[in-house]
Motif scaffolding. Structure first.
Motif, PDB file in Angstrom:
ATOM      1  N   UNK A   1      38.003  18.409 111.288  1.00  0.00           N
ATOM      2  CA  UNK A   1      39.290  18.884 110.772  1.00  0.00           C
ATOM      3  C   UNK A   1      39.229  19.257 109.304  1.00  0.00           C
ATOM      4  N   UNK A   2      38.640  18.388 108.483  1.00  0.00           N
ATOM      5  CA  UNK A   2      38.539  18.702 107.054  1.00  0.00           C
ATOM      6  C   UNK A   2      37.598  19.876 106.806  1.00  0.00           C
ATOM      7  N   UNK A   3      36.555  20.004 107.597  1.00  0.00           N
ATOM      8  CA  UNK A   3      35.660  21.165 107.457  1.00  0.00           C
ATOM      9  C   UNK A   3      36.400  22.452 107.796  1.00  0.00           C
ATOM     10  N   UNK A   4      37.186  22.428 108.869  1.00  0.00           N
ATOM     11  CA  UNK A   4      37.955  23.618 109.246  1.00  0.00           C
ATOM     12  C   UNK A   4      38.995  23.958 108.189  1.00  0.00           C
ATOM     13  N   UNK A   5      39.622  22.933 107.610  1.00  0.00           N
ATOM     14  CA  UNK A   5      40.598  23.170 106.547  1.00  0.00           C
ATOM     15  C   UNK A   5      39.921  23.794 105.329  1.00  0.00           C
ATOM     16  N   UNK A   6      38.752  23.290 104.964  1.00  0.00           N
ATOM     17  CA  UNK A   6      38.011  23.865 103.844  1.00  0.00           C
ATOM     18  C   UNK A   6      37.556  25.290 104.110  1.00  0.00           C
ATOM     19  N   UNK A   7      37.101  25.546 105.324  1.00  0.00           N
ATOM     20  CA  UNK A   7      36.677  26.906 105.673  1.00  0.00           C
ATOM     21  C   UNK A   7      37.852  27.875 105.688  1.00  0.00           C
ATOM     22  N   UNK A   8      39.021  27.398 106.121  1.00  0.00           N
ATOM     23  CA  UNK A   8      40.187  28.279 106.105  1.00  0.00           C
ATOM     24  C   UNK A   8      40.588  28.604 104.666  1.00  0.00           C
TER      25      UNK A   8
ATOM     26  N   UNK B   1      41.279  28.851 111.917  1.00  0.00           N
ATOM     27  CA  UNK B   1      40.672  27.625 111.384  1.00  0.00           C
ATOM     28  C   UNK B   1      41.726  26.564 111.080  1.00  0.00           C
ATOM     29  N   UNK B   2      42.897  26.992 110.621  1.00  0.00           N
ATOM     30  CA  UNK B   2      43.983  26.032 110.418  1.00  0.00           C
ATOM     31  C   UNK B   2      44.411  25.413 111.741  1.00  0.00           C
ATOM     32  N   UNK B   3      44.406  26.213 112.794  1.00  0.00           N
ATOM     33  CA  UNK B   3      44.740  25.682 114.114  1.00  0.00           C
ATOM     34  C   UNK B   3      43.736  24.646 114.580  1.00  0.00           C
ATOM     35  N   UNK B   4      42.462  24.902 114.361  1.00  0.00           N
ATOM     36  CA  UNK B   4      41.424  23.932 114.729  1.00  0.00           C
ATOM     37  C   UNK B   4      41.608  22.638 113.943  1.00  0.00           C
ATOM     38  N   UNK B   5      41.875  22.756 112.653  1.00  0.00           N
ATOM     39  CA  UNK B   5      42.088  21.563 111.829  1.00  0.00           C
ATOM     40  C   UNK B   5      43.300  20.773 112.311  1.00  0.00           C
ATOM     41  N   UNK B   6      44.372  21.472 112.663  1.00  0.00           N
ATOM     42  CA  UNK B   6      45.577  20.786 113.140  1.00  0.00           C
ATOM     43  C   UNK B   6      45.345  20.101 114.476  1.00  0.00           C
ATOM     44  N   UNK B   7      44.602  20.744 115.370  1.00  0.00           N
ATOM     45  CA  UNK B   7      44.304  20.132 116.671  1.00  0.00           C
ATOM     46  C   UNK B   7      43.471  18.867 116.475  1.00  0.00           C
TER      47      UNK B   7
END
Length: 92
Positions: free
Chosen positions: A16-23, A52-58
């Motif tokens: 989640x944090x990786x996806x948030x950073x990538x977004x 990517x925000x969706x992946x982090x939220x999931x």
């Protein structure tokens, strides 16, 4: 059939944090390209930001519900803030 393998809390939070950073990185690339006057490919970058925000939220919701994790709630709030910032600055 084998046993069900579920992600651990650490795996959910790391993803989640990786996806948030990538977004956030994708959004910076979007803004730099927009500011430089390059209009081609902006739809790709904006789509990537929200995906990517969706992946982090999931990941955050799964960890919060399944593991009752407080850091997952922080991640979920971070996703909400990032979504608000991205939407506000994209609209203006």
């Amino acid at each position: 059939m084998g046993a069900k393998v579920r992600p651990t809390e650490k795996q959910c939070l790391a993803t989640g944090f990786a996806a948030l950073g990538l977004s956030a990185a994708a959004y910076l690339i979007f803004m730099v390209r927009y500011a430089a006057g390059t209009r081609t490919g902006l739809g790709l970058w904006s789509t990537l930001v929200y995906a990517l925000l969706g992946v982090a939220a999931i990941c955050a919701v799964y960890a919060a519900v399944r593991h009752r994790s407080n850091p997952a709630l922080v991640l979920l709030v971070g996703c909400g803030i990032a979504l608000a910032v991205f939407a506000f600055f994209s609209a203006s």
